[in-house]
Design an enzyme around this catalytic site. Structure first.
Site, short mmCIF file in Angstrom:
data_model
loop_
_atom_site.label_atom_id
_atom_site.label_comp_id
_atom_site.label_asym_id
_atom_site.label_seq_id
_atom_site.Cartn_x
_atom_site.Cartn_y
_atom_site.Cartn_z
N ASP A 33 -3.35 -2.15 34.16
CA ASP A 33 -2.30 -2.14 33.42
C ASP A 33 -1.33 -1.67 34.55
OD1 ASP A 33 -0.13 -3.28 32.01
OD2 ASP A 33 -0.64 -1.65 29.80
N ARG A 37 5.93 -1.31 34.84
CA ARG A 37 5.84 -0.01 35.13
C ARG A 37 6.28 1.02 36.49
NH1 ARG A 37 2.92 2.12 30.81
NH2 ARG A 37 1.30 -0.28 30.79
N TRP A 38 4.98 0.40 37.00
CA TRP A 38 5.13 1.46 38.66
C TRP A 38 6.85 0.47 38.86
CZ3 TRP A 38 4.94 -1.21 43.53
CH2 TRP A 38 4.41 -0.36 44.38
N HIS A 50 3.38 -6.31 40.61
CA HIS A 50 1.99 -7.44 40.82
C HIS A 50 1.39 -7.38 42.12
CE1 HIS A 50 2.94 -7.69 36.31
NE2 HIS A 50 4.08 -9.40 36.66
N SER A 78 -3.31 -12.34 30.84
CA SER A 78 -3.84 -12.93 29.19
C SER A 78 -3.61 -14.13 28.38
CB SER A 78 -3.81 -11.60 28.56
OG SER A 78 -2.50 -11.61 27.79
N ARG A 84 5.62 -14.33 28.89
CA ARG A 84 6.20 -13.32 29.69
C ARG A 84 7.35 -14.24 30.41
NH1 ARG A 84 3.16 -8.53 32.97
NH2 ARG A 84 2.02 -7.84 30.76
N LEU A 144 -22.21 -8.33 44.99
CA LEU A 144 -21.18 -8.14 43.71
C LEU A 144 -19.94 -9.35 43.00
CD1 LEU A 144 -19.22 -5.73 42.04
CD2 LEU A 144 -17.30 -6.63 43.98
C1 IPE Z 1 -3.20 -6.85 29.00
O1 IPE Z 1 -2.30 -6.36 29.55
C2 IPE Z 1 -3.32 -7.78 30.09
C3 IPE Z 1 -3.70 -7.84 31.40
C4 IPE Z 1 -3.72 -7.08 31.69
C5 IPE Z 1 -3.86 -8.95 32.32
P1 IPE Z 1 -0.44 -6.93 28.62
O2 IPE Z 1 0.52 -5.82 29.86
O3 IPE Z 1 -0.72 -8.24 28.64
O4 IPE Z 1 -0.92 -6.19 27.61
P2 IPE Z 1 -0.13 -5.89 26.17
O5 IPE Z 1 0.95 -6.10 25.68
O6 IPE Z 1 0.66 -4.18 26.96
O7 IPE Z 1 -0.79 -5.16 24.99
C1 IPE Z 2 -0.65 -6.00 34.26
O1 IPE Z 2 0.86 -4.90 34.42
C2 IPE Z 2 -0.38 -7.26 34.86
C3 IPE Z 2 -0.74 -8.26 33.72
C4 IPE Z 2 -0.31 -7.70 32.34
C5 IPE Z 2 -0.90 -9.25 34.82
P1 IPE Z 2 2.27 -5.73 34.05
O2 IPE Z 2 2.83 -6.52 34.13
O3 IPE Z 2 1.54 -5.38 32.12
O4 IPE Z 2 2.59 -3.81 33.73
P2 IPE Z 2 3.88 -3.37 32.57
O5 IPE Z 2 2.22 -3.20 31.46
O6 IPE Z 2 4.53 -3.70 32.31
O7 IPE Z 2 3.25 -1.59 33.20
MG MG Z 3 0.96 -4.59 30.54
#
Ligand code: IPE
Ligand code: IPE
Ligand code: MG
Length: 253
Positions: A33, A37-38, A50, A78, A84, A144
């Protein structure tokens, strides 16, 4: 077998090496996750986060191989991520193909076996094709197990398990009296896999977001504020080290 792990900065004795490999989690699951934000911190579009996150996956796979982790389950998309913007969903669902296009030869070379959990049926054709190809190419590998959670949601997983289970009861393949935790587990996507020993979530969020609710019943959790694209070999090893110090009791004393 001589094992040269990046773990070891200085030359260690065999006993020291064995101690460091002692109690390594067999199955590590990661909620990757913080990509968005990065990117935001750098004034970049979310997709750049990503992309960077995808590069980190390969780095972490290498560490997992070197540290003799058996199973690495990575939450990549997920069932809720469909919420999104379409452009981001499209990009995320294109990443497995891109990742495998670049890294499949290296994964094969390292004896990695590729698997997935989640509902693949509704994924774009090109994603399914790339994943199917990688699974076929690596099906005989016994290093693995790299397990991508793709369009994965734990609640959906449990519902589809119950649906199939009821069908099997209706057709007398299974009786209700025989149903126990072990049999129920066989209806989940993770059938045949041991439960995760260690769960890592990056980016400071401390929630499961519908990940492996059944399977994480006795898993050790490890959280870090590090955003996934900044997750390094060192951070991963810190998590493994912390796990090695934990005492698991499973309800006992
Ligand atoms: C969880 O992260 C799903 C994945 C890392 C694929 P999200 O960023 O979607 O989760 P929430 O929305 O913060 O709970
Ligand atoms: C995790 O990073 C990747 C996926 C959920 C697919 P995010 O896209 O959720 O990044 P944040 O949480 O918005 O920073
Ligand atoms: Mg996230």
């Amino acid at each position: 077998m001589s094992m040269k792990l990046p773990f070891f900065k200085t030359k260690k004795t065999k006993v020291e090496e064995e101690n460091e490999l002692d109690n390594i989690p067999k199955h590590v699951a990661i909620i990757m996750d913080g990509n968005g934000r990065w990117a935001k911190k750098r004034g970049l579009p979310r997709l750049a986060g990503h992309k960077e996150g995808m590069e980190v996956v390969q780095k972490i796979v290498k560490t997992a191989v070197n540290c003799h982790v058996d199973i690495l389950t990575l939450y990549a998309f997920s069932t809720e991520n469909w919420r999104r913007p379409k452009s981001e969903v499209d990009y995320l669902l294109g990443l497995p193909k891109e990742f495998l296009h670049i890294y499949l030869p290296e994964l094969i070379e390292n004896n990695v076996k590729i698997e997935t959990i989640g509902n693949m049926d509704v994924l774009p054709g090109h994603t399914k094709k790339a994943v199917r190809y990688a699974k076929e190419k690596t099906e005989d590998n016994d290093g693995l197990l790299l397990n991508f959670a793709l369009n994965y949601g734990s609640r959906f997983e449990i519902i589809q398990a119950i649906r199939r289970l009821v069908t099997d009861i209706d057709s007398s393949k299974l009786t209700l009296d025989n149903l126990d935790e072990h049999i129920f587990s066989e209806y989940l996507y993770t059938t045949g896999l041991s439960d995760p020993d260690l769960l890592i979530r990056t980016s400071g969020e401390q929630r499961l977001s519908n990940f492996l609710l059944w399977q994480l019943a006795y898993t050790e959790f490890w959280f870090t504020d590090v955003l996934w694209p900044d997750f390094s070999d060192e951070t991963f090893k810190k998590a493994l080290y912390d796990y090695q110090q934990r005492k698991r009791r499973y309800g006992g004393v």
